[in-house]
Enzyme design. Sequence first.
Site, PDB file in Angstrom:
ATOM      1  N   PHE A  12       0.820  -1.221   0.000  1.00 36.78           N
ATOM      2  CA  PHE A  12       0.000   0.000   0.000  1.00 36.78           C
ATOM      3  C   PHE A  12       0.853   1.270   0.000  1.00 36.78           C
ATOM      4  O   PHE A  12       0.839   2.049  -0.956  1.00 36.78           O
ATOM      5  CB  PHE A  12      -0.954  -0.066   1.207  1.00 36.78           C
ATOM      6  N   ILE A  13       1.634   1.475   1.045  1.00 23.82           N
ATOM      7  CA  ILE A  13       2.362   2.750   1.138  1.00 23.82           C
ATOM      8  C   ILE A  13       3.536   2.768   0.159  1.00 23.82           C
ATOM      9  O   ILE A  13       3.805   3.777  -0.488  1.00 23.82           O
ATOM     10  CB  ILE A  13       2.845   3.011   2.588  1.00 23.82           C
ATOM     11  N   GLU A  86       5.362  -7.240   7.537  1.00 26.33           N
ATOM     12  CA  GLU A  86       4.003  -7.702   7.800  1.00 26.33           C
ATOM     13  C   GLU A  86       3.359  -6.562   8.568  1.00 26.33           C
ATOM     14  O   GLU A  86       3.930  -6.076   9.551  1.00 26.33           O
ATOM     15  CB  GLU A  86       4.027  -8.981   8.639  1.00 26.33           C
ATOM     16  N   THR A 102       9.972 -11.404   9.313  1.00 22.06           N
ATOM     17  CA  THR A 102      10.104 -10.341   8.302  1.00 22.06           C
ATOM     18  C   THR A 102      10.512  -9.018   8.924  1.00 22.06           C
ATOM     19  O   THR A 102      11.449  -8.360   8.462  1.00 22.06           O
ATOM     20  CB  THR A 102       8.772 -10.173   7.540  1.00 22.06           C
ATOM     21  N   THR A 136       6.056   2.968  12.623  1.00 16.10           N
ATOM     22  CA  THR A 136       4.674   3.301  12.973  1.00 16.10           C
ATOM     23  C   THR A 136       4.603   3.970  14.346  1.00 16.10           C
ATOM     24  O   THR A 136       5.486   3.767  15.188  1.00 16.10           O
ATOM     25  CB  THR A 136       3.850   1.990  12.998  1.00 16.10           C
ATOM     26  N   ASP A 137       3.512   4.697  14.577  1.00 13.00           N
ATOM     27  CA  ASP A 137       3.298   5.269  15.918  1.00 13.00           C
ATOM     28  C   ASP A 137       2.875   4.194  16.930  1.00 13.00           C
ATOM     29  O   ASP A 137       2.866   4.447  18.133  1.00 13.00           O
ATOM     30  CB  ASP A 137       2.251   6.396  15.874  1.00 13.00           C
ATOM     31  N   GLU A 138       2.522   3.001  16.434  1.00 11.29           N
ATOM     32  CA  GLU A 138       2.018   1.966  17.350  1.00 11.29           C
ATOM     33  C   GLU A 138       3.088   1.485  18.333  1.00 11.29           C
ATOM     34  O   GLU A 138       2.766   0.888  19.355  1.00 11.29           O
ATOM     35  CB  GLU A 138       1.424   0.794  16.549  1.00 11.29           C
ATOM     36  N   TYR A 162       2.532  -7.169  16.277  1.00 13.67           N
ATOM     37  CA  TYR A 162       2.956  -6.285  15.180  1.00 13.67           C
ATOM     38  C   TYR A 162       3.804  -5.130  15.720  1.00 13.67           C
ATOM     39  O   TYR A 162       4.940  -4.920  15.272  1.00 13.67           O
ATOM     40  CB  TYR A 162       1.736  -5.735  14.422  1.00 13.67           C
ATOM     41  N   SER A 165       7.134  -6.142  17.055  1.00 11.93           N
ATOM     42  CA  SER A 165       8.138  -6.464  16.026  1.00 11.93           C
ATOM     43  C   SER A 165       8.664  -5.181  15.370  1.00 11.93           C
ATOM     44  O   SER A 165       9.848  -5.078  15.053  1.00 11.93           O
ATOM     45  CB  SER A 165       7.566  -7.426  14.975  1.00 11.93           C
ATOM     46  N   LYS A 166       7.779  -4.191  15.184  1.00 17.46           N
ATOM     47  CA  LYS A 166       8.250  -2.925  14.607  1.00 17.46           C
ATOM     48  C   LYS A 166       9.164  -2.207  15.605  1.00 17.46           C
ATOM     49  O   LYS A 166      10.178  -1.625  15.213  1.00 17.46           O
ATOM     50  CB  LYS A 166       7.066  -2.019  14.228  1.00 17.46           C
ATOM     51  N   ASN A 261     -13.213   5.301  15.693  1.00 16.81           N
ATOM     52  CA  ASN A 261     -13.532   4.405  14.567  1.00 16.81           C
ATOM     53  C   ASN A 261     -14.977   4.570  14.103  1.00 16.81           C
ATOM     54  O   ASN A 261     -15.254   4.554  12.906  1.00 16.81           O
ATOM     55  CB  ASN A 261     -13.285   2.955  14.968  1.00 16.81           C
TER      56      ASN A 261
HETATM   57  P1  NAD Z   1       1.483  -3.598   3.251  1.00 23.87           P
HETATM   58  O1  NAD Z   1       1.188  -4.821   4.061  1.00 23.87           O
HETATM   59  O2  NAD Z   1       0.427  -3.028   2.378  1.00 23.87           O
HETATM   60  O3  NAD Z   1       2.748  -3.863   2.320  1.00 23.87           O
HETATM   61  C1  NAD Z   1       3.878  -4.575   2.761  1.00 23.87           C
HETATM   62  C2  NAD Z   1       4.680  -4.976   1.527  1.00 23.87           C
HETATM   63  O4  NAD Z   1       5.853  -5.657   1.981  1.00 23.87           O
HETATM   64  C3  NAD Z   1       3.933  -5.935   0.594  1.00 23.87           C
HETATM   65  O5  NAD Z   1       4.110  -5.546  -0.741  1.00 23.87           O
HETATM   66  C4  NAD Z   1       4.587  -7.276   0.863  1.00 23.87           C
HETATM   67  O6  NAD Z   1       4.580  -8.153  -0.262  1.00 23.87           O
HETATM   68  C5  NAD Z   1       6.011  -6.844   1.222  1.00 23.87           C
HETATM   69  N1  NAD Z   1       6.697  -7.857   2.047  1.00 23.87           N
HETATM   70  C6  NAD Z   1       6.210  -8.467   3.158  1.00 23.87           C
HETATM   71  N2  NAD Z   1       7.112  -9.346   3.616  1.00 23.87           N
HETATM   72  C7  NAD Z   1       8.196  -9.269   2.796  1.00 23.87           C
HETATM   73  C8  NAD Z   1       9.455  -9.919   2.758  1.00 23.87           C
HETATM   74  N3  NAD Z   1       9.773 -10.840   3.667  1.00 23.87           N
HETATM   75  N4  NAD Z   1      10.319  -9.592   1.777  1.00 23.87           N
HETATM   76  C9  NAD Z   1       9.997  -8.661   0.850  1.00 23.87           C
HETATM   77  N5  NAD Z   1       8.817  -8.023   0.828  1.00 23.87           N
HETATM   78  C10 NAD Z   1       7.930  -8.308   1.791  1.00 23.87           C
HETATM   79  O7  NAD Z   1       2.000  -2.530   4.310  1.00 23.87           O
HETATM   80  P2  NAD Z   1       1.870  -0.952   4.299  1.00 23.87           P
HETATM   81  O8  NAD Z   1       0.613  -0.571   4.968  1.00 23.87           O
HETATM   82  O9  NAD Z   1       2.178  -0.439   2.943  1.00 23.87           O
HETATM   83  O10 NAD Z   1       3.062  -0.556   5.291  1.00 23.87           O
HETATM   84  C11 NAD Z   1       4.384  -0.350   4.795  1.00 23.87           C
HETATM   85  C12 NAD Z   1       5.297   0.019   5.950  1.00 23.87           C
HETATM   86  O11 NAD Z   1       4.808   1.183   6.607  1.00 23.87           O
HETATM   87  C13 NAD Z   1       5.386  -1.059   7.025  1.00 23.87           C
HETATM   88  O12 NAD Z   1       6.722  -1.122   7.469  1.00 23.87           O
HETATM   89  C14 NAD Z   1       4.463  -0.549   8.133  1.00 23.87           C
HETATM   90  O13 NAD Z   1       4.887  -1.012   9.397  1.00 23.87           O
HETATM   91  C15 NAD Z   1       4.652   0.946   7.997  1.00 23.87           C
HETATM   92  N6  NAD Z   1       3.503   1.768   8.427  1.00 23.87           N
HETATM   93  C16 NAD Z   1       2.243   1.500   7.988  1.00 23.87           C
HETATM   94  C17 NAD Z   1       1.179   2.317   8.366  1.00 23.87           C
HETATM   95  C18 NAD Z   1      -0.216   2.078   7.849  1.00 23.87           C
HETATM   96  O14 NAD Z   1      -1.149   2.755   8.284  1.00 23.87           O
HETATM   97  N7  NAD Z   1      -0.436   1.161   6.918  1.00 23.87           N
HETATM   98  C19 NAD Z   1       1.415   3.413   9.204  1.00 23.87           C
HETATM   99  C20 NAD Z   1       2.728   3.661   9.647  1.00 23.87           C
HETATM  100  C21 NAD Z   1       3.764   2.844   9.239  1.00 23.87           C
HETATM  101  P1  TYD Z   2      -6.619  -1.110  11.300  1.00 21.98           P
HETATM  102  O1  TYD Z   2      -7.011  -0.482  10.008  1.00 21.98           O
HETATM  103  O2  TYD Z   2      -6.457  -2.592  11.366  1.00 21.98           O
HETATM  104  O3  TYD Z   2      -5.270  -0.368  11.752  1.00 21.98           O
HETATM  105  P2  TYD Z   2      -4.464  -0.441  13.173  1.00 21.98           P
HETATM  106  O4  TYD Z   2      -4.944  -1.580  13.950  1.00 21.98           O
HETATM  107  O5  TYD Z   2      -3.052  -0.609  12.703  1.00 21.98           O
HETATM  108  O6  TYD Z   2      -4.706   0.884  13.827  1.00 21.98           O
HETATM  109  O7  TYD Z   2      -7.669  -0.708  12.403  1.00 21.98           O
HETATM  110  C1  TYD Z   2      -7.964   0.665  12.670  1.00 21.98           C
HETATM  111  C2  TYD Z   2      -8.937   0.708  13.840  1.00 21.98           C
HETATM  112  O8  TYD Z   2     -10.186   0.146  13.406  1.00 21.98           O
HETATM  113  C3  TYD Z   2      -8.503  -0.151  15.023  1.00 21.98           C
HETATM  114  O9  TYD Z   2      -8.879   0.530  16.227  1.00 21.98           O
HETATM  115  C4  TYD Z   2      -9.295  -1.426  14.874  1.00 21.98           C
HETATM  116  C5  TYD Z   2     -10.573  -0.960  14.209  1.00 21.98           C
HETATM  117  N1  TYD Z   2     -11.235  -1.947  13.315  1.00 21.98           N
HETATM  118  C6  TYD Z   2     -12.612  -2.219  13.469  1.00 21.98           C
HETATM  119  O10 TYD Z   2     -13.283  -1.679  14.362  1.00 21.98           O
HETATM  120  N2  TYD Z   2     -13.182  -3.111  12.610  1.00 21.98           N
HETATM  121  C7  TYD Z   2     -12.481  -3.752  11.623  1.00 21.98           C
HETATM  122  O11 TYD Z   2     -13.066  -4.594  10.884  1.00 21.98           O
HETATM  123  C8  TYD Z   2     -11.084  -3.441  11.462  1.00 21.98           C
HETATM  124  C9  TYD Z   2     -10.261  -4.090  10.400  1.00 21.98           C
HETATM  125  C10 TYD Z   2     -10.514  -2.520  12.333  1.00 21.98           C
END
Ligand code: NAD
Ligand code: TYD
Length: 358
Positions: A12-13, A86, A102, A136-138, A162, A165-166, A261
């Site tokens: 995604f990102i 992940e 990972t 992440t902020d988590e 999660y 691990s981060k 939410n």
């Molecule tokens: P995502 O799950 O959409 O994408 C992860 C990507 O990593 C995928 O394309 C997957 O195929 C690849 N991947 C997974 N395991 C792998 C491996 N072993 N080797 C090579 N590639 C691998 O995740 P995202 O939401 O795009 O998040 C990207 C990064 O940003 C992550 O590090 C996440 O912790 C961080 N992040 C995400 C959010 C959010 O809201 N989604 C917010 C803050 C930080």
């Molecule tokens: P999510 O998108 O999984 O992100 P994160 O857990 O990394 O913050 O969830 C965002 C918020 O939404 C979280 O408080 C959990 C809640 N949530 C629901 O209430 N229902 C759902 O089906 C999902 C996926 C998340």
Amino acid sequence: MRTYLVTGGAGFIGSNYIHYMFKKYDNEIRIINVDVLTYAGNLENLKDVENRDNYTFVRADICDAEAINKIFAENDIDRVVHFAAESHVDRSIKNPDVFVKTNVLGTLVMLNAAKNAWEIGDNVYKEDKKFLHVSTDEVYGSLEEEGEYFYETTPYDPHSPYSASKASSDFLVKSYMDTYKFPANITNCSNNYGPYQFPEKLIPLIINNALQGKRLPVYGDGKNVRDWLYVEDHAKGIDMVQEKGRLFETYNIGGHNEKQNIEIIEIIIDTLQEMLPDGDPRKELVSRDLITYVADRKGHDRRYAIAPDKIKAEIGWVPDTCFAEGIKLTIAWFFEHEDWMKNVTSGDYQKYYQEMYK
Ligand code: NAD
Ligand code: TYD
């Protein structure tokens, strides 16, 4: 020409970041995207860049040191932007092992490969080489009181496998900076939303379900708070930190957009109703009656909220897209990419969904 090694660029990102970077730098940069393509990685996300001469995709696991070292040996990498991970809390509760593999071991492989390629003397590196670790902020845990925020100095207190691990991967990066003077930065960003987000995360899941008249699962009392940022603003922040930030520093990225939410779900329902044209059969399906309270997530963090003071003051980063606009852009993108949603929600997604929400 600067060469970027982006990990996880098919997610995604990562895919939004690659689009952002080509839009900004066009042919001034080269990007190598290394991704193993888990369920979350999708090359469809990169269709419009795949034929560029300055873009290369390598399918490899970041835990595979040989494959990663080979990329460094064959290319003069200037920037690493490390997204691969992940990323889903619910999956980490069911199966933590792959998160440690990972997110922790994979990050270690990336650090070692970059360090070996860039180090020219004891703790001395080739000029202008930089590694950015996307986190992440988590990692900061859960805020219980109104008015509290996560600062870069907030102690780490992760609760889910999660976030643990981060946090571990962040500490590894910190240790490489402290011990080896390894040229890196860490960014800790709040929840992202926008195009290409996999529909296991709240916002795309709600959009997808609402359009099909399926129930909208709300965990617990629906009052958990997340701080949502439009993904392109995150991409911009990463680039600005890497180019303008002080090396060895951590920067929090967030746009002060805290919402419960349940508020998010109601905004999505209202926006869908507003955007769907009269006569579209989906308009009849979208309704607040679909909201269904379900069992709470185990260890569910109550509230996240980023203080972006440092990145604003030092680098001048501010978000461009407010939530009211970003959610419309996101919904419009999902309207225009129905096939994308159909493709990612076929097969394994159905199994995941049945198991998760049974
Ligand atoms: P995502 O799950 O959409 O994408 C992860 C990507 O990593 C995928 O394309 C997957 O195929 C690849 N991947 C997974 N395991 C792998 C491996 N072993 N080797 C090579 N590639 C691998 O995740 P995202 O939401 O795009 O998040 C990207 C990064 O940003 C992550 O590090 C996440 O912790 C961080 N992040 C995400 C959010 C959010 O809201 N989604 C917010 C803050 C930080
Ligand atoms: P999510 O998108 O999984 O992100 P994160 O857990 O990394 O913050 O969830 C965002 C918020 O939404 C979280 O408080 C959990 C809640 N949530 C629901 O209430 N229902 C759902 O089906 C999902 C996926 C998340």
